[in-house]
Design an enzyme around this catalytic site. Structure first.
Site, PDB file in Angstrom:
ATOM      1  N   GLY A  31      28.627 104.723  75.844  1.00 50.56           N
ATOM      2  CA  GLY A  31      28.495 106.167  75.657  1.00 50.56           C
ATOM      3  C   GLY A  31      28.413 106.482  74.169  1.00 50.56           C
TER       4      GLY A  31
ATOM      5  N   GLU B  30      34.822  98.966  74.789  1.00 49.74           N
ATOM      6  CA  GLU B  30      35.266  97.737  75.468  1.00 49.74           C
ATOM      7  C   GLU B  30      34.117  96.998  76.172  1.00 49.74           C
ATOM      8  OE1 GLU B  30      36.716  99.966  79.541  1.00 49.74           O
ATOM      9  OE2 GLU B  30      37.164  97.869  79.123  1.00 49.74           O
TER      10      GLU B  30
ATOM     11  N   THR C  58      34.594 104.708  70.322  1.00 50.91           N
ATOM     12  CA  THR C  58      34.744 105.414  71.591  1.00 50.91           C
ATOM     13  C   THR C  58      35.600 106.658  71.382  1.00 50.91           C
ATOM     14  OG1 THR C  58      35.769 105.467  73.792  1.00 50.91           O
ATOM     15  CG2 THR C  58      36.611 103.801  72.323  1.00 50.91           C
TER      16      THR C  58
ATOM     17  N   ASP D 230      37.393 107.665  73.592  1.00 50.23           N
ATOM     18  CA  ASP D 230      38.574 107.453  74.442  1.00 50.23           C
ATOM     19  C   ASP D 230      39.752 106.829  73.681  1.00 50.23           C
ATOM     20  OD1 ASP D 230      36.891 108.323  76.467  1.00 50.23           O
ATOM     21  OD2 ASP D 230      36.379 106.295  77.127  1.00 50.23           O
TER      22      ASP D 230
ATOM     23  N   ARG E  75      46.611 134.212  83.227  1.00 49.01           N
ATOM     24  CA  ARG E  75      46.106 133.126  84.076  1.00 49.01           C
ATOM     25  C   ARG E  75      46.643 131.765  83.643  1.00 49.01           C
ATOM     26  NH1 ARG E  75      39.834 135.168  84.059  1.00 49.01           N
ATOM     27  NH2 ARG E  75      39.951 136.366  85.986  1.00 49.01           N
TER      28      ARG E  75
ATOM     29  N   ARG F 160      42.186 129.068  86.588  1.00 49.03           N
ATOM     30  CA  ARG F 160      40.771 128.784  86.308  1.00 49.03           C
ATOM     31  C   ARG F 160      40.669 127.395  85.689  1.00 49.03           C
ATOM     32  NH1 ARG F 160      40.262 132.834  88.851  1.00 49.03           N
ATOM     33  NH2 ARG F 160      38.991 134.666  88.371  1.00 49.03           N
TER      34      ARG F 160
ATOM     35  N   ARG G  49      31.561 114.726  73.178  1.00 46.38           N
ATOM     36  CA  ARG G  49      30.873 113.587  72.549  1.00 46.38           C
ATOM     37  C   ARG G  49      29.745 114.028  71.631  1.00 46.38           C
ATOM     38  NH1 ARG G  49      29.979 109.722  77.376  1.00 46.38           N
ATOM     39  NH2 ARG G  49      27.822 109.787  76.681  1.00 46.38           N
TER      40      ARG G  49
HETATM   41  O1  F6P Z   1      33.739 106.281  77.395  1.00 43.83           O
HETATM   42  C1  F6P Z   1      33.334 107.523  76.933  1.00 43.83           C
HETATM   43  C2  F6P Z   1      33.165 108.490  78.064  1.00 43.83           C
HETATM   44  O2  F6P Z   1      32.783 109.731  77.515  1.00 43.83           O
HETATM   45  C3  F6P Z   1      34.365 108.665  78.973  1.00 43.83           C
HETATM   46  O3  F6P Z   1      35.371 109.472  78.410  1.00 43.83           O
HETATM   47  C4  F6P Z   1      33.722 109.223  80.207  1.00 43.83           C
HETATM   48  O4  F6P Z   1      34.452 108.945  81.373  1.00 43.83           O
HETATM   49  C5  F6P Z   1      32.398 108.519  80.245  1.00 43.83           C
HETATM   50  O5  F6P Z   1      32.126 108.066  78.929  1.00 43.83           O
HETATM   51  C6  F6P Z   1      31.253 109.394  80.705  1.00 43.83           C
HETATM   52  O6  F6P Z   1      30.120 108.629  80.788  1.00 43.83           O
HETATM   53  P1  F6P Z   1      28.636 109.167  80.991  1.00 43.83           P
HETATM   54  O7  F6P Z   1      28.122 109.564  79.651  1.00 43.83           O
HETATM   55  O8  F6P Z   1      27.912 108.008  81.543  1.00 43.83           O
HETATM   56  O9  F6P Z   1      28.712 110.351  81.912  1.00 43.83           O
END
Ligand code: F6P
Length: 349
Positions: free
Chosen positions: A12, A104, A127, A129, A164, A273, A282
């Protein structure tokens, strides 16, 4: 001796990829080496897709999100003859070294190719993450936390106006780094992460307690990988309906926020909500911290190539950029340690 160095970005995308590409290229060019951009991660080495990388290509890319090289989740180990094609194309292009920028999955492939085929590769930890071991932080994470925090700040004001509960679903795959850090920074009232699965009942109790204290709005941050967990012991992972898994065996997560908001409303009677931040986390320009980290990683990767320290990854330890074995980085997921969750928990309810 002049070398030819390949660079690829896999998995990603995340903010800061271009800053790494710029730094690797700049340092390698200064040393008289040639740089070859490999298109779309490992797919470029399997299919033979490349692009020139010179001073012109890297000009102005430091603040740009995404990756000028493109990226995919192609796994050569899951592609017919993939590994052989990678090795063939590497040789055919006259490459002496490879810089693999990824998480990873991408670095797992790099680690195997180094161990099994002696591929001269160094890694850079990418990443949003932040789940890679052997490094304190991956680049891209700070930007994602910044974006999520800003969203939480904005949701606070509208939550307050309407009395909310706002549930904010953030990414992070099977770790809760983004949820915990943005939740702390944004002042979340409950945070749900895979590592410390607070039950739905306990989360509702925290919200009720808060409302009894006179607050009539709340912010709940939930990590996409949190499994709905109940006092009975039942657990339910929410995944999207999509092709079952990708080439690395990952399910497509997303949707837990919606179900959680519904349950909170049913159980507490508080109007709720949901906001799913998704790929916004990202996209766009990296924070200054990520630009600096990515730049330092890129320079280190170029230095590791220069020294011939292959099978390693540039890593942040304390304030230093060091080299660690690739296999240590991908051996296990780096999960949120309990002491970080304790910081967040001090403000629940
Ligand atoms: O690993 C990065 C990430 O953005 C994760 O947080 C998420 O689960 C995944 O990639 C989403 O992947 P895609 O871009 O394939 O929807």
């Amino acid at each position: 001796m002049a070398k030819k160095v390949g660079v690829l970005t896999g998995g990603g995308d995340c903010p800061g990829l271009n800053a790494v590409i710029r730094a690797v290229t700049r340092r390698a060019l200064t040393r008289g080496h040639a740089i070859l951009g490999i298109r779309e991660g490992w797919r470029g080495l399997v299919d033979g897709h490349f692009m020139e990388l010179g001073s012109r290509e890297i000009s102005g890319i430091l603040p740009r999100g995404g990756t000028i090289l493109g990226t995919t989740r192609t796994n050569p180990y899951k592609t017919d003859g993939g590994v052989e094609k990678v090795l063939e194309n590497f040789r055919a292009q006259g490459l002496d070294a490879l810089v693999a920028i990824g998480g990873e999955d991408t670095l797992g492939v790099a680690s195997h190719l180094f161990a099994e085929h002696d591929l001269p590769v160094v890694g850079v930890p990418k990443t949003i993450d932040n789940d890679l071991s052997a490094t304190d932080y991956t680049f891209g994470f700070d930007t994602a936390v910044f974006i999520a925090t800003e969203a939480i700040d904005r949701l606070h004001t509208t939550a307050e106006s309407h009395n909310r509960v706002m549930v904010v679903e953030v990414m992070g795959r099977h770790t809760g780094w983004i949820a915990v850090m943005s939740g702390i920074a944004g002042g979340a009232d409950v945070i749900l992460i895979p590592e410390q699965p607070v039950t739905v009942e306990a989360a509702c109790e925290d919200l009720r307690r808060r409302h009894e204290r006179g607050k009539d709005f709340s912010i709940v941050v939930v990590s996409e990988g949190y499994e709905l967990t109940y006092e009975s012991g039942e657990k339910r992972q929410v995944a999207q309906e999509a092709p079952a898994t990708d080439q690395f065996g990952h399910v497509r997560l997303g949707g837990v926020g919606e179900q959680l908001a519904r349950e909170i409303e049913e159980r507490t009677g508080f109007e709720s909500r949901v906001t799913v931040l998704g790929h916004v986390q990202r996209g766009g320009s990296p924070t200054p911290r990520d630009r600096i980290l990515a730049t330092r990683y890129g320079l280190k990767a170029a230095d590791l190539v220069e020294e011939g320290s292959f099978g390693t990854m540039a890593a942040l330890q304390g304030d230093d950029i060091v080299a660690v074995p690739l296999e240590a980085a991908v051996a296990e997921l780096k999960t949120v340690p309990p002491h970080w969750f304790e910081v967040a928990k001090a403000f629940f309810g």
